[in-house]
Design an enzyme around this catalytic site. Structure first.
Site, PDB file in Angstrom:
ATOM      1  N   GLY A  10       0.787  -1.232   0.042  1.00  0.00           N
ATOM      2  CA  GLY A  10       0.076   0.222   0.070  1.00  0.00           C
ATOM      3  C   GLY A  10       0.900   1.190   0.040  1.00  0.00           C
ATOM      4  O   GLY A  10       2.158   1.193   0.089  1.00  0.00           O
ATOM      5  N   MET A  11       0.510   2.698   0.011  1.00  0.00           N
ATOM      6  CA  MET A  11       0.842   3.677  -0.048  1.00  0.00           C
ATOM      7  C   MET A  11       1.859   3.973   1.060  1.00  0.00           C
ATOM      8  O   MET A  11       2.993   4.323   0.864  1.00  0.00           O
ATOM      9  CB  MET A  11      -0.021   4.793  -0.311  1.00  0.00           C
ATOM     10  CG  MET A  11       0.586   6.054  -0.460  1.00  0.00           C
ATOM     11  SD  MET A  11      -0.547   7.491  -1.053  1.00  0.00           S
ATOM     12  CE  MET A  11      -1.758   7.578   0.425  1.00  0.00           C
ATOM     13  N   ASP A  36      -3.737 -12.264   4.046  1.00  0.00           N
ATOM     14  CA  ASP A  36      -4.988 -11.495   4.223  1.00  0.00           C
ATOM     15  C   ASP A  36      -5.402 -11.395   5.738  1.00  0.00           C
ATOM     16  O   ASP A  36      -5.394 -12.353   6.416  1.00  0.00           O
ATOM     17  CB  ASP A  36      -6.203 -12.202   3.399  1.00  0.00           C
ATOM     18  CG  ASP A  36      -7.391 -11.732   3.604  1.00  0.00           C
ATOM     19  OD1 ASP A  36      -7.748 -10.950   4.278  1.00  0.00           O
ATOM     20  OD2 ASP A  36      -8.244 -12.139   2.680  1.00  0.00           O
ATOM     21  N   TRP A  61      -9.051  -1.489   4.562  1.00  0.00           N
ATOM     22  CA  TRP A  61     -10.034  -1.179   3.447  1.00  0.00           C
ATOM     23  C   TRP A  61     -10.101   0.413   3.639  1.00  0.00           C
ATOM     24  O   TRP A  61     -10.189   1.074   4.695  1.00  0.00           O
ATOM     25  CB  TRP A  61     -11.445  -1.737   3.877  1.00  0.00           C
ATOM     26  CG  TRP A  61     -12.429  -1.065   3.266  1.00  0.00           C
ATOM     27  CD1 TRP A  61     -12.798   0.190   2.825  1.00  0.00           C
ATOM     28  CD2 TRP A  61     -13.237  -1.700   2.166  1.00  0.00           C
ATOM     29  NE1 TRP A  61     -13.828   0.259   1.820  1.00  0.00           N
ATOM     30  CE2 TRP A  61     -14.168  -1.077   1.398  1.00  0.00           C
ATOM     31  CE3 TRP A  61     -13.288  -3.304   1.913  1.00  0.00           C
ATOM     32  CZ2 TRP A  61     -14.858  -1.671   0.357  1.00  0.00           C
ATOM     33  CZ3 TRP A  61     -14.279  -3.745   0.935  1.00  0.00           C
ATOM     34  CH2 TRP A  61     -15.035  -2.722   0.243  1.00  0.00           C
ATOM     35  N   ASP A 102      -8.121  10.172  11.325  1.00  0.00           N
ATOM     36  CA  ASP A 102      -8.842  11.355  11.796  1.00  0.00           C
ATOM     37  C   ASP A 102     -10.253  11.072  11.511  1.00  0.00           C
ATOM     38  O   ASP A 102     -11.057  11.871  12.305  1.00  0.00           O
ATOM     39  CB  ASP A 102      -8.186  12.763  10.920  1.00  0.00           C
ATOM     40  CG  ASP A 102      -8.377  12.387   9.518  1.00  0.00           C
ATOM     41  OD1 ASP A 102      -8.135  11.274   8.994  1.00  0.00           O
ATOM     42  OD2 ASP A 102      -8.519  13.563   8.819  1.00  0.00           O
ATOM     43  N   TYR A 125     -16.771   4.024   7.206  1.00  0.00           N
ATOM     44  CA  TYR A 125     -15.179   3.850   7.119  1.00  0.00           C
ATOM     45  C   TYR A 125     -14.642   4.224   8.670  1.00  0.00           C
ATOM     46  O   TYR A 125     -13.806   3.413   9.376  1.00  0.00           O
ATOM     47  CB  TYR A 125     -14.551   4.606   6.119  1.00  0.00           C
ATOM     48  CG  TYR A 125     -13.025   4.801   6.315  1.00  0.00           C
ATOM     49  CD1 TYR A 125     -12.323   3.785   5.866  1.00  0.00           C
ATOM     50  CD2 TYR A 125     -12.393   5.993   6.635  1.00  0.00           C
ATOM     51  CE1 TYR A 125     -10.804   3.910   6.075  1.00  0.00           C
ATOM     52  CE2 TYR A 125     -11.078   6.052   6.953  1.00  0.00           C
ATOM     53  CZ  TYR A 125     -10.259   5.013   6.593  1.00  0.00           C
ATOM     54  OH  TYR A 125      -8.902   5.405   6.700  1.00  0.00           O
TER      55      TYR A 125
HETATM   56  N1  LIG Z   1      -4.916   7.371   2.898  1.00  0.00           N
HETATM   57  C1  LIG Z   1      -5.363   8.405   3.598  1.00  0.00           C
HETATM   58  O1  LIG Z   1      -5.606   9.433   3.287  1.00  0.00           O
HETATM   59  C2  LIG Z   1      -5.327   7.884   5.171  1.00  0.00           C
HETATM   60  C3  LIG Z   1      -5.587   8.790   6.160  1.00  0.00           C
HETATM   61  C4  LIG Z   1      -5.630   8.491   7.524  1.00  0.00           C
HETATM   62  C5  LIG Z   1      -5.110   6.964   8.001  1.00  0.00           C
HETATM   63  N2  LIG Z   1      -5.166   6.341   6.771  1.00  0.00           N
HETATM   64  C6  LIG Z   1      -4.699   4.567   7.235  1.00  0.00           C
HETATM   65  O2  LIG Z   1      -3.352   4.400   7.002  1.00  0.00           O
HETATM   66  C7  LIG Z   1      -3.043   3.115   6.600  1.00  0.00           C
HETATM   67  C8  LIG Z   1      -2.394   2.919   5.268  1.00  0.00           C
HETATM   68  O3  LIG Z   1      -3.186   3.756   4.205  1.00  0.00           O
HETATM   69  P1  LIG Z   1      -2.880   3.848   2.786  1.00  0.00           P
HETATM   70  O4  LIG Z   1      -3.227   5.198   2.053  1.00  0.00           O
HETATM   71  O5  LIG Z   1      -1.405   3.293   2.669  1.00  0.00           O
HETATM   72  O6  LIG Z   1      -3.736   2.539   2.119  1.00  0.00           O
HETATM   73  P2  LIG Z   1      -3.744   1.779   0.908  1.00  0.00           P
HETATM   74  O7  LIG Z   1      -2.633   2.420  -0.064  1.00  0.00           O
HETATM   75  O8  LIG Z   1      -5.199   1.600   0.379  1.00  0.00           O
HETATM   76  O9  LIG Z   1      -3.092   0.468   1.485  1.00  0.00           O
HETATM   77  C9  LIG Z   1      -3.690  -0.310   2.057  1.00  0.00           C
HETATM   78  C10 LIG Z   1      -2.922  -1.742   1.870  1.00  0.00           C
HETATM   79  O10 LIG Z   1      -3.716  -2.675   2.681  1.00  0.00           O
HETATM   80  C11 LIG Z   1      -4.051  -3.808   1.890  1.00  0.00           C
HETATM   81  N3  LIG Z   1      -5.404  -4.657   2.007  1.00  0.00           N
HETATM   82  C12 LIG Z   1      -6.513  -4.429   1.879  1.00  0.00           C
HETATM   83  N4  LIG Z   1      -7.175  -5.181   2.468  1.00  0.00           N
HETATM   84  C13 LIG Z   1      -6.472  -6.204   2.980  1.00  0.00           C
HETATM   85  C14 LIG Z   1      -6.411  -7.487   3.766  1.00  0.00           C
HETATM   86  N5  LIG Z   1      -7.927  -8.198   3.964  1.00  0.00           N
HETATM   87  N6  LIG Z   1      -5.546  -8.154   4.074  1.00  0.00           N
HETATM   88  C15 LIG Z   1      -4.162  -7.460   3.933  1.00  0.00           C
HETATM   89  N7  LIG Z   1      -4.079  -6.474   3.349  1.00  0.00           N
HETATM   90  C16 LIG Z   1      -5.312  -5.704   2.841  1.00  0.00           C
HETATM   91  C17 LIG Z   1      -4.143  -3.245   0.381  1.00  0.00           C
HETATM   92  O11 LIG Z   1      -3.785  -4.277  -0.764  1.00  0.00           O
HETATM   93  P3  LIG Z   1      -4.709  -4.083  -2.218  1.00  0.00           P
HETATM   94  O12 LIG Z   1      -4.252  -2.981  -2.689  1.00  0.00           O
HETATM   95  O13 LIG Z   1      -3.999  -5.397  -2.929  1.00  0.00           O
HETATM   96  O14 LIG Z   1      -6.190  -4.386  -1.970  1.00  0.00           O
HETATM   97  C18 LIG Z   1      -3.024  -2.411   0.419  1.00  0.00           C
HETATM   98  O15 LIG Z   1      -1.941  -2.711  -0.157  1.00  0.00           O
HETATM   99  C19 LIG Z   1      -4.563   2.674   6.709  1.00  0.00           C
HETATM  100  O16 LIG Z   1      -4.858   1.908   7.806  1.00  0.00           O
HETATM  101  C20 LIG Z   1      -5.579   3.727   6.568  1.00  0.00           C
HETATM  102  O17 LIG Z   1      -6.850   3.599   7.199  1.00  0.00           O
HETATM  103  C21 LIG Z   1      -4.897   6.866   5.545  1.00  0.00           C
END
Ligand SMILES: NC(=O)c1ccc[n+]([C@@H]2O[C@H](COP(=O)([O-])OP(=O)(O)OC[C@H]3O[C@@H](n4cnc5c(N)ncnc54)[C@H](OP(=O)(O)O)[C@@H]3O)[C@@H](O)[C@H]2O)c1
Length: 283
Positions: A10-11, A36, A61, A102, A125
């Site tokens: 993921g990012m 998973d 998610w 947040d 979410y």
């Molecule tokens: N993005 C934001 O603005 C933001 C803000 C605040 C907090 N966060 C939190 O920061 C964290 C990282 O976010 P991110 O932006 O890096 O998200 P992301 O790019 O969507 O990465 C999430 C990763 O989790 C994987 N994933 C999804 N379902 C899964 C499962 N059942 N088992 C194992 N892996 C699974 C995805 O794989 P696939 O791609 O293969 O589905 C992806 O690699 C998350 O907890 C998110 O809630 C994000």
């Protein structure tokens, strides 16, 4: 130190794997295909086999609007799945770092949210992320950190600056909402802070986000200005977008952890680093 990272492609996960390596630690990166987190026996096996010192759960998610119509699926990853990770880490003697959001806040405050402020998520979410916090706290008592961050952007995923750069290169005018205020956070900066936290764990909730605050409109203007595009950014209203998930109007994060909590650079610095690295071309 051995650090196991779920959601490693993921990012945030990608930057964290790199930061762990750069800090001289040993990353054990598990993508969704490797593990998973909704599969409890697989989670127990993977963590027990790796024998990590710290487990960072970046798996989630993250489709905020999609969670409204698939709330059970979002909950099974962000809530139940996070609990599986924390329980397996605790059983293996490892510390858990859970990434939260947040969006657990309702945005009705007019000053920065600190860790002890009551959570009251507006969206499916946000509710799933709050459920994850509670699962982790119950599954790894006294051996976990819940890191709430916000408005992530980075090289490893689709993100707001990438979208704005694409649109600004195609259009003369853009409308971006100015009635949501938060803290844009560069994932590389957050990743470094997560390594610091793994080295010096803090028990409980910690807010970690890019310093300063802005609206999406301010953020878009800064992106367009940095890129030197001739595109007029106009302020818009959230209600005109009619998106499925409600967002907090104000979700600026601050910490009451004092000098225990790592401090992140400002969001403008994060944006400059993101753009200077040419990472905009990655999408
Ligand atoms: N993005 C934001 O603005 C933001 C803000 C605040 C907090 N966060 C939190 O920061 C964290 C990282 O976010 P991110 O932006 O890096 O998200 P992301 O790019 O969507 O990465 C999430 C990763 O989790 C994987 N994933 C999804 N379902 C899964 C499962 N059942 N088992 C194992 N892996 C699974 C995805 O794989 P696939 O791609 O293969 O589905 C992806 O690699 C998350 O907890 C998110 O809630 C994000």
């Amino acid at each position: 130190m051995r650090m196991l990272i779920t959601g490693a492609t993921g990012m945030l996960g990608q930057d964290l794997v790199a930061a762990v390596d750069q800090a001289g630690h040993e990353p054990r990166a598990l993508s969704r295909a490797d593990l998973d987190i909704t599969d409890a026996p697989a989670v127990r096996r993977a963590i027990s086999d790796a024998q990590p010192h710290v487990v960072v759960n970046c798996a989630a998610w993250t489709d905020v609007d999609g969670a409204e119509s698939s709330s059970a699926d979002a909950l099974s990853v962000n809530g139940t799945g996070a609990g599986h990770v924390a329980r397996a880490a605790a059983a293996a003697g490892a510390w858990t770092i859970q990434i939260s959001s947040d969006y657990v806040f309702d945005g009705s405050k007019h000053e920065p949210y600190v860790e002890s402020d009551p959570a009251a998520p507006l969206s499916a979410y946000g509710r799933s992320k709050l459920a994850g916090e509670r699962e982790v706290a119950a599954g790894a008592p006294g051996r976990h950190t819940i890191v709430r961050s916000s408005w992530l952007f980075g090289a490893g995923g689709p993100c707001f600056p990438a979208t704005i750069l694409r649109l600004a290169s195609e259009r003369e005018e853009l409308t971006v909402v100015e009635d949501q205020v938060g803290c844009p956070t560069f994932t590389r900066h957050l990743a470094r802070a997560l390594v610091t936290l793994a080295e010096q764990p803090i028990d409980g909730i910690v807010h970690l986000a890019g310093a300063g605050a802005c609206s999406w409109y301010d953020f878009a203007r800064q992106i367009v200005s940095n890129a030197g595009f001739d595109c007029d950014v106009k302020p818009g209203r959230t209600r005109d977008l009619a998106r499925p998930a409600p967002r907090p109007a104000y979700s600026v994060l601050a910490t009451e952890r004092g000098s225990d909590a790592p401090v992140l650079p400002g969001w403008r610095e994060g944006l400059s680093a993101y753009m200077a690295a040419g990472e905009v071309g990655a999408r």
